[in-house]
Design an enzyme around this catalytic site. Sequence first.
Site, PDB file in Angstrom:
ATOM      1  N   ASN A 154      -3.435   3.066   4.959  1.00 19.55           N
ATOM      2  CA  ASN A 154      -2.552   1.761   4.915  1.00 19.55           C
ATOM      3  C   ASN A 154      -2.569   1.208   6.377  1.00 19.55           C
ATOM      4  OD1 ASN A 154      -1.542   2.596   2.319  1.00 19.55           O
ATOM      5  ND2 ASN A 154       0.477   3.212   3.090  1.00 19.55           N
ATOM      6  N   GLY A 155      -2.576  -0.233   6.275  1.00 18.66           N
ATOM      7  CA  GLY A 155      -2.569  -0.773   7.657  1.00 18.66           C
ATOM      8  C   GLY A 155      -3.758  -1.688   7.944  1.00 18.66           C
ATOM      9  N   GLU A 177       9.902 -16.563  -5.515  1.00 17.53           N
ATOM     10  CA  GLU A 177       9.386 -15.255  -5.527  1.00 17.53           C
ATOM     11  C   GLU A 177       9.323 -14.817  -6.954  1.00 17.53           C
ATOM     12  OE1 GLU A 177      10.634 -12.485  -2.747  1.00 17.53           O
ATOM     13  OE2 GLU A 177      12.607 -12.770  -3.014  1.00 17.53           O
ATOM     14  N   HIS A 201      18.046 -37.947   3.787  1.00 16.86           N
ATOM     15  CA  HIS A 201      17.182 -38.157   4.757  1.00 16.86           C
ATOM     16  C   HIS A 201      15.683 -37.805   4.297  1.00 16.86           C
ATOM     17  CE1 HIS A 201      20.326 -38.772   7.737  1.00 16.86           C
ATOM     18  NE2 HIS A 201      20.934 -37.889   7.456  1.00 16.86           N
ATOM     19  N   LYS A 210       6.419  -5.008  -1.289  1.00 16.77           N
ATOM     20  CA  LYS A 210       8.035  -4.652  -0.992  1.00 16.77           C
ATOM     21  C   LYS A 210       8.093  -4.683   0.674  1.00 16.77           C
ATOM     22  CE  LYS A 210      12.341  -3.772  -1.477  1.00 16.77           C
ATOM     23  NZ  LYS A 210      12.981  -4.905  -1.528  1.00 16.77           N
ATOM     24  N   GLU A 229      18.449 -18.667   0.532  1.00 15.91           N
ATOM     25  CA  GLU A 229      18.158 -17.350  -0.264  1.00 15.91           C
ATOM     26  C   GLU A 229      18.050 -17.578  -1.667  1.00 15.91           C
ATOM     27  OE1 GLU A 229      17.086 -14.449   0.551  1.00 15.91           O
ATOM     28  OE2 GLU A 229      17.628 -13.215  -1.048  1.00 15.91           O
ATOM     29  N   ARG A 280       6.094  -0.920  -4.072  1.00 14.12           N
ATOM     30  CA  ARG A 280       5.828  -1.573  -2.621  1.00 14.12           C
ATOM     31  C   ARG A 280       4.814  -2.604  -2.817  1.00 14.12           C
ATOM     32  NH1 ARG A 280       6.546   2.649   1.414  1.00 14.12           N
ATOM     33  NH2 ARG A 280       4.819   1.788   2.504  1.00 14.12           N
ATOM     34  N   TRP A 311      -2.755  -2.962  -1.732  1.00 16.75           N
ATOM     35  CA  TRP A 311      -2.487  -4.320  -1.572  1.00 16.75           C
ATOM     36  C   TRP A 311      -3.448  -4.941  -0.559  1.00 16.75           C
ATOM     37  CZ3 TRP A 311      -0.591  -8.289   1.921  1.00 16.75           C
ATOM     38  CH2 TRP A 311       0.322  -9.062   1.319  1.00 16.75           C
ATOM     39  N   LYS A 317      14.613 -16.579  -3.785  1.00 16.56           N
ATOM     40  CA  LYS A 317      14.699 -15.567  -4.971  1.00 16.56           C
ATOM     41  C   LYS A 317      14.056 -16.442  -6.069  1.00 16.56           C
ATOM     42  CE  LYS A 317      15.363 -12.765  -3.538  1.00 16.56           C
ATOM     43  NZ  LYS A 317      15.769 -12.053  -2.132  1.00 16.56           N
ATOM     44  N   CYS A 342       0.853  -1.233   0.172  1.00 18.67           N
ATOM     45  CA  CYS A 342      -0.138  -0.034  -0.134  1.00 18.67           C
ATOM     46  C   CYS A 342       0.818   1.126   0.129  1.00 18.67           C
ATOM     47  CB  CYS A 342      -0.911   0.261   1.243  1.00 18.67           C
ATOM     48  SG  CYS A 342      -2.184  -1.272   1.228  1.00 18.67           S
TER      49      CYS A 342
HETATM   50  C1  F6R Z   1      12.241 -11.323  -0.358  1.00 18.17           C
HETATM   51  C2  F6R Z   1      12.128 -10.270   0.662  1.00 18.17           C
HETATM   52  C3  F6R Z   1      11.460 -10.413   1.866  1.00 18.17           C
HETATM   53  C4  F6R Z   1      11.817  -9.605   2.935  1.00 18.17           C
HETATM   54  C5  F6R Z   1      10.846  -9.611   4.095  1.00 18.17           C
HETATM   55  C6  F6R Z   1      11.403  -8.647   5.111  1.00 18.17           C
HETATM   56  O1  F6R Z   1      13.188 -10.914  -1.474  1.00 18.17           O
HETATM   57  O2  F6R Z   1      12.210  -9.088   0.192  1.00 18.17           O
HETATM   58  O3  F6R Z   1      11.408 -11.669   2.257  1.00 18.17           O
HETATM   59  O4  F6R Z   1      13.311  -9.868   3.189  1.00 18.17           O
HETATM   60  O5  F6R Z   1       9.805  -9.321   3.725  1.00 18.17           O
HETATM   61  O6  F6R Z   1      11.476  -7.453   4.828  1.00 18.17           O
HETATM   62  P1  F6R Z   1      12.279  -6.342   5.577  1.00 18.17           P
HETATM   63  O7  F6R Z   1      13.596  -6.675   5.386  1.00 18.17           O
HETATM   64  O8  F6R Z   1      12.064  -4.911   5.138  1.00 18.17           O
HETATM   65  O9  F6R Z   1      11.946  -6.355   6.994  1.00 18.17           O
END
Ligand code: F6R
Length: 608
Positions: free
Chosen positions: A97-98, A488, A504, A603, A481, A27, A72, A485, A2
């Site tokens: 937002n929220g 997502e 296992h 984001k 990680e 975002r 969002w 990546k 949002c």
């Molecule tokens: C993945 C990604 C998310 C953030 C998570 C935490 O690429 O970006 O998994 O890492 O939402 O976000 P922050 O770091 O802003 O607390």
Amino acid sequence: MCGIVGAVAKRNVVPILVEGLLRLEYRGYDSAGLVVVNDKSLERVRSTGRVAELAEKSLKTNGTIGIAHTRWATHGVPSERNAHPHTSNELIAVVHNGIIENYEELRSKLTGEGYIFTSDTDTEVIAHLIHSYYIKNKDLLKSTQSALAELVGAYAIGVIAADNPDQLIGARKGSPLLLGVGEGEYFIASDMSALLQVTQKVVYLEEGDVVALALVGYKIYDAKGGAIERPVNISELNNESVELGEYQHYMQKEIHEQPQALADTLESVCNSQSLVPGIFGAEAANSFAQINRILILACGTSSHAGMVAKYWLEEIAGVPCAVEIASEYRYRVSVADPETLIVTISQSGETADTLAALNHAKSIGHKHTLAICNVPESAIIRQSKLRFLTRAGPEIGVASTKAFTTQLAALFLLTLVLAKQNGRLSAKQEQAHLHDLRHLPSAVLAVLKAEPEIAELAKHFADKHHALFLGRGLHYPIALEGALKLKEISYIHAEAYPAGELKHGPLALVDSDMPVVAVAPNDILLEKLKSNLQEVKARGGQLYVFADSETKIHSSEGVHVMQMPEHAGFLSPILHTIPLQLLAYYVALQKGTDVDKPRNLAKSVTVE
Ligand code: F6R
């Protein structure tokens, strides 16, 4: 997640609102809308498509005061009727937002008073609630303050009234909102990138603040309702830092910005001859002397950074370390230990779960808190005693890249400072680590040169539905990680395992249709990892190995090896992250997904 933009000016604000929303697209959102006051009535435009579509639809809309929003979905599906702004009786308009936790209770109260709801959102209760006060007192500020007093939950809001074309109210509690100060015009926004088009001057609103904006100026009121002054800052962001430039996507740009982001993050340290606790804040030396263990709290990619740090902290600094997912910790009954340093890691500094975990830790008696974060003035920074700002610059792509590697750099510094304090770092070792840190940006640059090779490898993944990532030790979190990546942004189901776990269970999945990505640095676990890779090969699995040059793993039938330029010792996880980011990026390109705005993701996750 949002986004809000609002403006009061002498000119038509629609282009400012639209440009602001475009800058907030990163975002994550599924619908967008704006409203302006024109001739004492509200002109509202909403759309379930992209902001560009909203811009098209609002070409003929005109007004000198307005609010806009990218939504969002939380309460209610993504649809035009649920898109913000929400209005009450053609008089009050609100963007929010929220999450309002007591919205059901408020909704039935307001329904009882005759209000008709036209959406499924929690936001609409705010519009009606403000309206219920406004029709009695005709004071938009007071009506908003009264309505806010009835809300339970988190919010950042913007409010305007059709019969009050010179006043815009903003408020925040639990969600970010800032005030932009222009020349005789004023703005609100969820983050500064939306306002760089009009001003560099910013006032960071505090929790519970309400601000009234008019052409003649603005007034801020704190949570208790008293007028208060907040400092005007000059934002360090510039337009260039949020523009795409020569790159196709923000993710690609941000992957390539990593050498600079690391150099900036490490600048103060690399220019000095020794490491001091003060880089984590004035009170760090005192706090560090009182702690004997660390608890890291974070979500997603940031939690992977924490997992790498656990290996560093225990091995190099000799400090016991636990890493916990923030959304679990905040609701778990845990035992507080006053000698624990709570470390929160967050790119945005506004992640609701991480913030709540921090506050939970404080509420059960933890005194020592350190935030590692990319956004100065964010809630997590402001609510922590100690802080380290990563200097990655704005990260626009939803998938975190440069934020992650700079978090790792910050955590490595924490490790070294604690190791030094604990008498586990000789002067010679300190100089050697500083040397490696100075070299890190150019080492990353060298890995980035493999981009064309990785783009080729990515073609092998385009028609796959699953992938397995393997790593050991320090590099197991890097495998996690890499898998995150890939899933997502390319929507390929990817899992990561510590390679020793293969037999296992997950080995049952391996066949010729299952690409297996292995992170293979030249460390003490290399020979173990090689045996694990043999297990995959023997089952016909296709191996994609990111190997340091000295590992002597070579390409063969079913084994595709990308040679990393060098082994970086303890810093190897940072180098090994780069090819996995590039792999995910190029697989997503192959699949034609929306790289920077993957479906369903946001984001900055400011709701639970
Ligand atoms: C993945 C990604 C998310 C953030 C998570 C935490 O690429 O970006 O998994 O890492 O939402 O976000 P922050 O770091 O802003 O607390």
